[in-house]
Write a protein that holds these residues in place. Structure first.
Motif, PDB file in Angstrom:
ATOM      1  N   VAL A 106       0.842  -1.199   0.000  1.00 34.65           N
ATOM      2  CA  VAL A 106       0.000   0.000   0.000  1.00 34.65           C
ATOM      3  C   VAL A 106       0.879   1.251   0.000  1.00 34.65           C
ATOM      4  CG1 VAL A 106      -1.611   1.390   1.361  1.00 34.65           C
ATOM      5  CG2 VAL A 106      -2.022  -1.052   1.052  1.00 34.65           C
ATOM      6  N   PRO A 107       0.743   2.081  -1.029  1.00 38.02           N
ATOM      7  CA  PRO A 107       1.452   3.369  -1.045  1.00 38.02           C
ATOM      8  C   PRO A 107       0.571   4.454  -0.449  1.00 38.02           C
ATOM      9  CG  PRO A 107       0.469   2.956  -3.185  1.00 38.02           C
ATOM     10  CD  PRO A 107       0.068   1.799  -2.305  1.00 38.02           C
ATOM     11  N   MET A 108       1.189   5.403   0.197  1.00 37.82           N
ATOM     12  CA  MET A 108       0.486   6.610   0.650  1.00 37.82           C
ATOM     13  C   MET A 108       1.478   7.759   0.557  1.00 37.82           C
ATOM     14  SD  MET A 108      -1.853   7.233   4.009  1.00 37.82           S
ATOM     15  CE  MET A 108      -2.843   8.720   4.123  1.00 37.82           C
ATOM     16  N   ASP A 109       1.386   8.496  -0.539  1.00 40.58           N
ATOM     17  CA  ASP A 109       2.337   9.565  -0.825  1.00 40.58           C
ATOM     18  C   ASP A 109       3.769   9.014  -0.807  1.00 40.58           C
ATOM     19  OD1 ASP A 109       0.128  11.139  -1.056  1.00 40.58           O
ATOM     20  OD2 ASP A 109       0.389  12.194   0.817  1.00 40.58           O
ATOM     21  N   GLU A 110       4.624   9.511   0.092  1.00 38.56           N
ATOM     22  CA  GLU A 110       6.033   9.075   0.105  1.00 38.56           C
ATOM     23  C   GLU A 110       6.228   7.708   0.749  1.00 38.56           C
ATOM     24  OE1 GLU A 110       5.622   9.652   4.293  1.00 38.56           O
ATOM     25  OE2 GLU A 110       4.701  10.657   2.589  1.00 38.56           O
ATOM     26  N   THR A 111       5.165   7.162   1.307  1.00 39.04           N
ATOM     27  CA  THR A 111       5.256   5.921   2.089  1.00 39.04           C
ATOM     28  C   THR A 111       4.834   4.714   1.261  1.00 39.04           C
ATOM     29  OG1 THR A 111       4.875   7.048   4.191  1.00 39.04           O
ATOM     30  CG2 THR A 111       4.282   4.728   4.103  1.00 39.04           C
ATOM     31  N   LEU A 112       5.526   3.591   1.482  1.00 43.35           N
ATOM     32  CA  LEU A 112       5.132   2.318   0.893  1.00 43.35           C
ATOM     33  C   LEU A 112       5.320   1.240   1.955  1.00 43.35           C
ATOM     34  CD1 LEU A 112       4.237   0.612  -1.550  1.00 43.35           C
ATOM     35  CD2 LEU A 112       6.660   0.398  -2.169  1.00 43.35           C
ATOM     36  N   VAL A 113       4.237   0.518   2.246  1.00 39.62           N
ATOM     37  CA  VAL A 113       4.260  -0.516   3.276  1.00 39.62           C
ATOM     38  C   VAL A 113       3.777  -1.840   2.685  1.00 39.62           C
ATOM     39  CG1 VAL A 113       3.249  -1.290   5.469  1.00 39.62           C
ATOM     40  CG2 VAL A 113       3.944   1.102   5.188  1.00 39.62           C
ATOM     41  N   VAL A 161       5.095  -7.205   8.639  1.00 41.23           N
ATOM     42  CA  VAL A 161       4.836  -5.849   8.158  1.00 41.23           C
ATOM     43  C   VAL A 161       6.176  -5.163   7.946  1.00 41.23           C
ATOM     44  CG1 VAL A 161       3.639  -3.681   8.553  1.00 41.23           C
ATOM     45  CG2 VAL A 161       2.714  -5.788   9.532  1.00 41.23           C
ATOM     46  N   ARG A 162       6.344  -4.592   6.767  1.00 42.93           N
ATOM     47  CA  ARG A 162       7.623  -3.967   6.441  1.00 42.93           C
ATOM     48  C   ARG A 162       7.392  -2.621   5.763  1.00 42.93           C
ATOM     49  NH1 ARG A 162      12.618  -5.885   6.174  1.00 42.93           N
ATOM     50  NH2 ARG A 162      11.811  -7.962   6.618  1.00 42.93           N
ATOM     51  N   GLU A 163       8.044  -1.604   6.295  1.00 45.03           N
ATOM     52  CA  GLU A 163       8.026  -0.285   5.677  1.00 45.03           C
ATOM     53  C   GLU A 163       9.149  -0.218   4.654  1.00 45.03           C
ATOM     54  OE1 GLU A 163       9.448   4.198   6.880  1.00 45.03           O
ATOM     55  OE2 GLU A 163       8.741   2.875   8.471  1.00 45.03           O
ATOM     56  N   LEU A 164       8.808  -0.054   3.405  1.00 45.09           N
ATOM     57  CA  LEU A 164       9.809   0.018   2.343  1.00 45.09           C
ATOM     58  C   LEU A 164      10.352   1.437   2.208  1.00 45.09           C
ATOM     59  CD1 LEU A 164       8.102  -2.302  -0.265  1.00 45.09           C
ATOM     60  CD2 LEU A 164       9.802  -2.880   1.465  1.00 45.09           C
ATOM     61  N   THR A 165       9.489   2.411   2.415  1.00 48.23           N
ATOM     62  CA  THR A 165       9.917   3.806   2.438  1.00 48.23           C
ATOM     63  C   THR A 165       8.856   4.608   3.170  1.00 48.23           C
ATOM     64  OG1 THR A 165      10.630   5.698   1.103  1.00 48.23           O
ATOM     65  CG2 THR A 165       8.837   4.369   0.224  1.00 48.23           C
ATOM     66  N   GLY A 166       9.268   5.704   3.797  1.00 49.02           N
ATOM     67  CA  GLY A 166       8.300   6.529   4.501  1.00 49.02           C
ATOM     68  C   GLY A 166       8.965   7.573   5.364  1.00 49.02           C
ATOM     69  N   GLU A 167       8.277   8.672   5.587  1.00 42.54           N
ATOM     70  CA  GLU A 167       8.768   9.753   6.440  1.00 42.54           C
ATOM     71  C   GLU A 167       7.683  10.246   7.396  1.00 42.54           C
ATOM     72  OE1 GLU A 167      10.227  12.872   3.976  1.00 42.54           O
ATOM     73  OE2 GLU A 167      11.708  11.597   2.934  1.00 42.54           O
ATOM     74  N   ASN A 168       6.499  10.465   6.878  1.00 42.28           N
ATOM     75  CA  ASN A 168       5.411  11.043   7.655  1.00 42.28           C
ATOM     76  C   ASN A 168       4.756   9.979   8.530  1.00 42.28           C
ATOM     77  OD1 ASN A 168       2.304  11.622   7.844  1.00 42.28           O
ATOM     78  ND2 ASN A 168       3.270  13.620   7.554  1.00 42.28           N
ATOM     79  N   ALA A 169       4.680  10.233   9.839  1.00 39.22           N
ATOM     80  CA  ALA A 169       4.158   9.238  10.777  1.00 39.22           C
ATOM     81  C   ALA A 169       2.718   8.842  10.468  1.00 39.22           C
ATOM     82  CB  ALA A 169       4.263   9.764  12.211  1.00 39.22           C
ATOM     83  N   HIS A 170       1.887   9.816  10.154  1.00 41.48           N
ATOM     84  CA  HIS A 170       0.489   9.525   9.824  1.00 41.48           C
ATOM     85  C   HIS A 170       0.418   8.598   8.619  1.00 41.48           C
ATOM     86  CE1 HIS A 170      -3.855  11.244   9.446  1.00 41.48           C
ATOM     87  NE2 HIS A 170      -3.769  10.124   8.749  1.00 41.48           N
ATOM     88  N   HIS A 171       1.162   8.909   7.576  1.00 37.04           N
ATOM     89  CA  HIS A 171       1.149   8.094   6.368  1.00 37.04           C
ATOM     90  C   HIS A 171       1.625   6.667   6.644  1.00 37.04           C
ATOM     91  CE1 HIS A 171       1.678  11.972   3.752  1.00 37.04           C
ATOM     92  NE2 HIS A 171       0.492  11.895   4.315  1.00 37.04           N
ATOM     93  N   ILE A 172       2.660   6.526   7.453  1.00 39.90           N
ATOM     94  CA  ILE A 172       3.223   5.202   7.719  1.00 39.90           C
ATOM     95  C   ILE A 172       2.227   4.333   8.486  1.00 39.90           C
ATOM     96  CG2 ILE A 172       5.048   3.944   8.939  1.00 39.90           C
ATOM     97  CD1 ILE A 172       6.858   6.437   8.408  1.00 39.90           C
ATOM     98  N   VAL A 173       1.653   4.893   9.540  1.00 37.80           N
ATOM     99  CA  VAL A 173       0.703   4.110  10.340  1.00 37.80           C
ATOM    100  C   VAL A 173      -0.540   3.776   9.518  1.00 37.80           C
ATOM    101  CG1 VAL A 173      -0.741   4.104  12.401  1.00 37.80           C
ATOM    102  CG2 VAL A 173       1.548   5.071  12.511  1.00 37.80           C
ATOM    103  N   GLU A 174      -1.049   4.741   8.766  1.00 30.76           N
ATOM    104  CA  GLU A 174      -2.262   4.484   7.978  1.00 30.76           C
ATOM    105  C   GLU A 174      -2.009   3.463   6.878  1.00 30.76           C
ATOM    106  OE1 GLU A 174      -5.755   6.840   5.507  1.00 30.76           O
ATOM    107  OE2 GLU A 174      -4.451   7.939   6.891  1.00 30.76           O
ATOM    108  N   ALA A 175      -0.880   3.564   6.194  1.00 32.80           N
ATOM    109  CA  ALA A 175      -0.561   2.573   5.159  1.00 32.80           C
ATOM    110  C   ALA A 175      -0.430   1.182   5.765  1.00 32.80           C
ATOM    111  CB  ALA A 175       0.726   2.965   4.441  1.00 32.80           C
ATOM    112  N   THR A 176       0.067   1.097   6.992  1.00 33.56           N
ATOM    113  CA  THR A 176       0.202  -0.192   7.664  1.00 33.56           C
ATOM    114  C   THR A 176      -1.160  -0.815   7.934  1.00 33.56           C
ATOM    115  OG1 THR A 176       2.298   0.456   8.685  1.00 33.56           O
ATOM    116  CG2 THR A 176       1.079  -1.317   9.748  1.00 33.56           C
TER     117      THR A 176
END
Length: 205
Positions: A106-113, A161-176
């Motif tokens: 799941v991508p969310m802007d700069e984040t990919l989980v 669960v693995r974060e491939l890329t991300g910076e914004n905390a909201h985006h990372i948690v929501e993508a997860t």
């Protein structure tokens, strides 16, 4: 929160209630739903995450939680994970015919989980998510891991669960939450090609 009547109906459904000195939680789920949710935990950001989990996993999900929020949100979030895991395990029944495995990116802007899971009967979490430690409203981002530990353990699933890329905390948690919901949707799907069969060489899950 919706004011209209909200019912959880279907064959693969469950209702679980758990009451302790710290929390009182009631959850109903339909694994074969359409992503309808009604969530009230007293923690607005956590409500948003559970809504994302249900909507993107296509689960009808009703969560009512009352906890000791005057202390903090930890008990409410963790215990909700326990009850949701128990509800998923109960709704799965004998697990015959399920796909068993699921993976979602799941991508969310700069984040990919990425979330990958196995309905194995062996509850465990492997969590490689580097989320900034901060408060999102009244939700401490460290609680996301506590939720998924409780959920995976009580659902009896092996969850990676693995974060491939991300910076914004909201985006990372929501993508997860979205990735886990979508992976669980795939894994709980019934495949008519193996109707009545357990997807295991051991003959048990």
């Amino acid at each position: 929160m919706e004011a209209q009547a909200f019912a959880i109906d279907g064959e693969r459904t469950a209702r679980v209630t758990r009451t302790t000195k710290e929390t009182d939680i009631q959850i109903a789920i339909n694994l074969d739903g359409a992503g309808r949710t009604r969530i009230d935990t007293g923690v607005p950001f956590f409500d948003h995450m559970l809504d994302a989990f249900g909507r993107h996993g296509l689960f009808d999900l009703d969560v009512r939680a009352v906890g000791d929020l005057a202390v903090d949100a930890h008990h409410t979030v963790e215990d909700t994970g326990i009850v949701l895991g128990q509800a998923v395990a109960q709704a799965l029944g004998d697990k015959r015919g399920i796909v068993r495995f699921g993976t979602s990116f799941v991508p969310m802007d700069e984040t990919l989980v990425q979330a990958s899971l196995d309905i194995s009967g062996r509850g465990q979490l492997h969590y490689a998510v580097d989320v900034p430690l901060q408060m999102l409203g009244t939700f401490d981002t460290s609680l996301a891991k506590e939720f998924f530990i409780a959920f995976a353990t009580n659902a009896g699933i092996t969850l990676h669960v693995r974060e491939l890329t991300g910076e914004n905390a909201h985006h990372i948690v929501e993508a997860t939450f979205k990735a886990v919901g979508r992976a669980l949707c795939d894994a709980t799907r019934v495949n008519p090609r193996i109707a009545g069969e357990l997807p295991s060489t051991k003959g048990a899950l």
